[in-house]
Motif scaffolding. Structure first.
Motif, mmCIF file in Angstrom:
data_model
loop_
_atom_site.group_PDB
_atom_site.id
_atom_site.type_symbol
_atom_site.label_atom_id
_atom_site.label_comp_id
_atom_site.label_asym_id
_atom_site.label_seq_id
_atom_site.Cartn_x
_atom_site.Cartn_y
_atom_site.Cartn_z
ATOM 1 N N GLN A 230 -3.258 -2.316 4.657
ATOM 2 C CA GLN A 230 -3.697 -2.753 5.986
ATOM 3 C C GLN A 230 -3.415 -4.237 6.179
ATOM 4 O O GLN A 230 -3.028 -4.659 7.273
ATOM 5 N N TYR A 231 -3.603 -5.029 5.136
ATOM 6 C CA TYR A 231 -3.353 -6.471 5.225
ATOM 7 C C TYR A 231 -1.884 -6.727 5.563
ATOM 8 O O TYR A 231 -1.566 -7.538 6.442
ATOM 9 N N ARG A 232 -0.988 -6.043 4.877
ATOM 10 C CA ARG A 232 0.446 -6.209 5.130
ATOM 11 C C ARG A 232 0.800 -5.779 6.555
ATOM 12 O O ARG A 232 1.594 -6.435 7.231
ATOM 13 N N GLN A 233 0.190 -4.695 7.010
ATOM 14 C CA GLN A 233 0.470 -4.196 8.352
ATOM 15 C C GLN A 233 0.046 -5.200 9.418
ATOM 16 O O GLN A 233 0.756 -5.423 10.401
ATOM 17 N N VAL A 234 -1.108 -5.836 9.217
ATOM 18 C CA VAL A 234 -1.648 -6.755 10.225
ATOM 19 C C VAL A 234 -1.044 -8.152 10.112
ATOM 20 O O VAL A 234 -0.660 -8.753 11.122
ATOM 21 N N MET A 235 -0.951 -8.681 8.896
ATOM 22 C CA MET A 235 -0.559 -10.073 8.698
ATOM 23 C C MET A 235 0.940 -10.268 8.490
ATOM 24 O O MET A 235 1.443 -11.387 8.571
ATOM 25 N N GLY A 236 1.656 -9.178 8.204
ATOM 26 C CA GLY A 236 3.094 -9.286 8.036
ATOM 27 C C GLY A 236 3.551 -9.622 6.639
ATOM 28 O O GLY A 236 4.743 -9.779 6.386
ATOM 29 N N HIS A 237 2.621 -9.749 5.686
ATOM 30 C CA HIS A 237 2.951 -10.016 4.299
ATOM 31 C C HIS A 237 1.796 -9.527 3.429
ATOM 32 O O HIS A 237 0.693 -9.368 3.896
ATOM 33 N N PRO A 238 2.048 -9.291 2.136
ATOM 34 C CA PRO A 238 0.979 -8.790 1.256
ATOM 35 C C PRO A 238 -0.077 -9.843 0.983
ATOM 36 O O PRO A 238 0.221 -11.051 1.035
ATOM 37 N N PRO A 239 -1.292 -9.441 0.659
ATOM 38 C CA PRO A 239 -2.360 -10.423 0.369
ATOM 39 C C PRO A 239 -2.039 -11.287 -0.844
ATOM 40 O O PRO A 239 -2.532 -12.406 -0.950
ATOM 41 N N SER A 240 -1.206 -10.809 -1.741
ATOM 42 C CA SER A 240 -0.840 -11.602 -2.913
ATOM 43 C C SER A 240 -0.089 -12.863 -2.536
ATOM 44 O O SER A 240 -0.026 -13.821 -3.325
ATOM 45 N N ASP A 241 0.496 -12.911 -1.324
ATOM 46 C CA ASP A 241 1.147 -14.138 -0.865
ATOM 47 C C ASP A 241 0.130 -15.242 -0.580
ATOM 48 O O ASP A 241 0.469 -16.424 -0.574
ATOM 49 N N ASP A 242 -1.116 -14.838 -0.306
ATOM 50 C CA ASP A 242 -2.156 -15.808 0.019
ATOM 51 C C ASP A 242 -3.065 -16.099 -1.164
ATOM 52 O O ASP A 242 -3.815 -17.060 -1.163
ATOM 53 N N ARG A 243 -3.003 -15.240 -2.161
ATOM 54 C CA ARG A 243 -3.831 -15.460 -3.348
ATOM 55 C C ARG A 243 -3.304 -14.556 -4.461
ATOM 56 O O ARG A 243 -2.836 -13.465 -4.195
ATOM 57 N N GLY A 244 -3.431 -14.973 -5.723
ATOM 58 C CA GLY A 244 -3.007 -14.140 -6.829
ATOM 59 C C GLY A 244 -3.775 -12.830 -6.855
ATOM 60 O O GLY A 244 -4.936 -12.778 -6.471
ATOM 61 N N THR A 245 -3.129 -11.751 -7.264
ATOM 62 C CA THR A 245 -3.760 -10.448 -7.289
ATOM 63 C C THR A 245 -4.959 -10.448 -8.224
ATOM 64 O O THR A 245 -4.974 -11.121 -9.251
ATOM 65 N N GLY A 246 -5.978 -9.673 -7.823
ATOM 66 C CA GLY A 246 -7.192 -9.609 -8.627
ATOM 67 C C GLY A 246 -7.366 -8.263 -9.269
ATOM 68 O O GLY A 246 -6.592 -7.368 -9.078
#
Length: 246
Positions: A230-246
């Motif tokens: 959902q994050y990629r769909q809305v923001m246009g990039h994966p959440p890992s681009d904004d923070r390291g994967t948890g």
């Protein structure tokens, strides 16, 4: 979010190494001023080069960037969303002979220094400098019932409200609520809610240090995969681009 132009981000970037940013879907416009260095862009299959003193506008699309290590690169960018399509071109250059060039650079630097342009006034002025014929008009005042919903969501962005709950809070039927959202905001209530929640998650990861898994849990997602999709769909990039994967 009811404005015709909405500020996304801005920054001053400098580096001395070769850099290749792999293709990623970008849903917003970018004013770009290259102070020094050189690079190559590819937007939705169309290639073009930028070098020192390049000033212009990059359109949304599938974007890929390459910068050369031969010359240190320094550039300023301001990203924003527009409810109107500004140009059919992938990139529009603002050439050095344009008399308004220095004014546009000044506006971009002001937006960056102020860390935003909440009312979109400076962005509207910048767009008019590039496209004098463009009509960038302010949107009508947001309906009071939509303001109620907006305040409700902003007060608890971690809550995944049902559309029926939002309609009840505003004293509207669900069909009426959907029509009002489409008319005033150009999106459905679900799209508005998703964007508000994903922007909240982005702030948590960028400024509060939360990992992707922690943000997903806080927003009530059943899995990190579901949240990331959902994050990629809305923001246009994966959440890992904004923070390291948890």
């Amino acid at each position: 979010m009811g404005d015709s132009l909405r500020y996304i981000a801005s920054n001053q970037v400098r580096f001395h190494q070769e850099l290749h940013l792999r293709p990623r879907r970008i849903n917003h416009y970018r004013f770009l001023f290259v102070e020094s260095g050189c690079g190559e862009f590819q937007i939705s299959g169309e290639e073009f080069a930028v070098q020192s003193s390049w000033l212009g506008l990059l359109s949304p699309g599938l974007r890929e960037n390459r910068y050369s290590k031969r010359k240190p690169v320094s550039y300023l960018f301001v990203e924003f969303q527009s409810s109107e399509r500004l140009t059919d071109q992938r990139a529009v250059e603002f050439r050095e002979q344009e008399p308004q060039r220095s004014a546009l650079i000044g506006l971009l630097k002001t937006i960056h220094v102020q860390r935003g342009d909440p009312d979109g006034c400076l962005l509207a002025a910048a767009v008019r400098l590039m496209f004098p014929e463009a009509e960038i008009t302010d949107s009508p005042p947001l309906d009071e019932r939509l303001q109620i919903i907006k305040r409700l969501i902003e007060a608890a962005p971690d809550q995944n409200y049902r559309i029926s709950e939002l309609a009840e809070a505003a004293g509207l039927s669900e069909p009426h609520l959907r029509r009002l959202f489409r008319t005033q905001l150009g999106m459905s209530p679900k799209q508005f809610l998703r964007r508000a929640r994903m922007e909240f998650a982005q702030r948590l990861m960028q400024h509060e240090g939360l990992r992707v898994g922690e943000a997903a849990h806080l927003l009530g997602f059943a899995s990190v995969f579901q949240f990331s999709a959902q994050y990629r769909q809305v923001m246009g990039h994966p959440p890992s681009d904004d923070r390291g994967t948890g």
